[in-house]
Scaffold this motif. Structure first.
Motif, PDB file in Angstrom:
ATOM      1  N   SER A 161       0.843  -1.187   0.000  1.00  0.00           N
ATOM      2  CA  SER A 161       0.000   0.000   0.000  1.00  0.00           C
ATOM      3  C   SER A 161       0.884   1.245   0.000  1.00  0.00           C
ATOM      4  O   SER A 161       2.087   1.179   0.275  1.00  0.00           O
ATOM      5  CB  SER A 161      -0.907   0.008   1.226  1.00  0.00           C
ATOM      6  OG  SER A 161      -0.144   0.194   2.402  1.00  0.00           O
ATOM      7  N   ALA A 184      -5.597  -1.000  -3.540  1.00  0.00           N
ATOM      8  CA  ALA A 184      -4.678  -1.661  -2.606  1.00  0.00           C
ATOM      9  C   ALA A 184      -3.279  -1.064  -2.638  1.00  0.00           C
ATOM     10  O   ALA A 184      -2.658  -0.858  -1.598  1.00  0.00           O
ATOM     11  CB  ALA A 184      -4.616  -3.162  -2.892  1.00  0.00           C
ATOM     12  N   GLY A 185      -2.736  -0.798  -3.828  1.00  0.00           N
ATOM     13  CA  GLY A 185      -1.384  -0.273  -3.906  1.00  0.00           C
ATOM     14  C   GLY A 185      -0.666  -0.738  -5.151  1.00  0.00           C
ATOM     15  O   GLY A 185      -1.245  -0.773  -6.246  1.00  0.00           O
TER      16      GLY A 185
END
Length: 234
Positions: A175, A222-223
């Motif tokens: 993240s 999420a990243g």
């Protein structure tokens, strides 16, 4: 002693900031224009540059492009310090090679923290000579250099540090908060969206084949994840 160059035409602010930085162990040279700054950079070696964008003889963004186009100053840690705080200015500054961006007005302690963070990220880590190899891409931790097909990649110190964080955890989704926590000394108050700008720049450098699978993937909501394998040859 660590030597800084500050380019700003606001003499009162420059005197105040320079005095504060000197009290905290830095040697500070000042220039009130881009022309004077160029001469300072030609005559001496500096550990970092604090650059204003609005100067009487030109634009700091154009000057940043100029510095990043020269081998001698390509990796000079650079902090933009300016009254132009619009997000577009910040994004453009990061895209063309600035390592950090601090809008005016600011707290001198925050400037000090950011300068120290820049220097920590730029300092070589003598305890790690590992080279991470991913097909055509090499991430040399000891030399602090990424190479594609053996040729050095044009990344700033901060971008290399960010690439290293991702490459050390291939296949793992990270993240933005995890990435920022992993960046040594990165100020917690920094804009997390600047990570997106730097990753875009990293992609443009290490993913030069539009037909090949991507190396750095975005996981929506999420990243980011660094792909373990990019093609059948790895």
């Amino acid at each position: 002693m660590t030597r800084l160059l500050r380019i700003d035409d606001d003499l009162r602010l420059t005197d105040m900031v320079s005095g504060y930085l000197r009290q905290n162990g830095f040697e500070v040279d000042a220039a009130g224009s881009l022309a004077a700054g160029r001469e300072q950079l030609k005559q001496g070696l500096f550990d970092a540059l604090v650059l204003d964008l609005m100067l009487p003889d030109g634009d700091g963004l154009d000057f940043t492009r100029e510095l990043r186009g020269q081998a001698r100053t390509r990796r000079l840690p650079l902090l933009m310090l300016t009254a132009r705080g619009e997000p577009l200015d910040r994004i453009v500054g990061l895209e063309i090679g600035a390592d950090d961006y601090l809008p005016k007005p600011f707290e001198p302690r925050e400037l000090l923290a950011r300068v120290k963070a820049l220097l920590r990220r730029a300092a070589p880590d003598g305890g790690d000579d590992e080279v991470l190899i991913f097909g055509r891409l090499e991430v040399d931790l000891g030399a602090r250099q990424a190479r594609l097909d053996g040729q050095p990649c044009d990344l700033t110190s901060h971008q290399f540090e960010l690439l290293t964080v991702l490459a050390k955890s291939p296949g793992r989704v990270l993240s933005r908060d995890q990435i920022m926590d992993s960046l040594k000394g990165h100020p917690l108050e920094a804009f997390d969206r600047s990570i997106d700008v730097h990753i875009s720049r990293i992609r443009s450098v290490i993913e030069d084949d539009p037909k090949a699978p991507k190396r750095v993937l975005t996981v929506r909501g999420a990243g980011y994840v660094f792909a373990k394998k990019q093609d059948a040859h790895e």
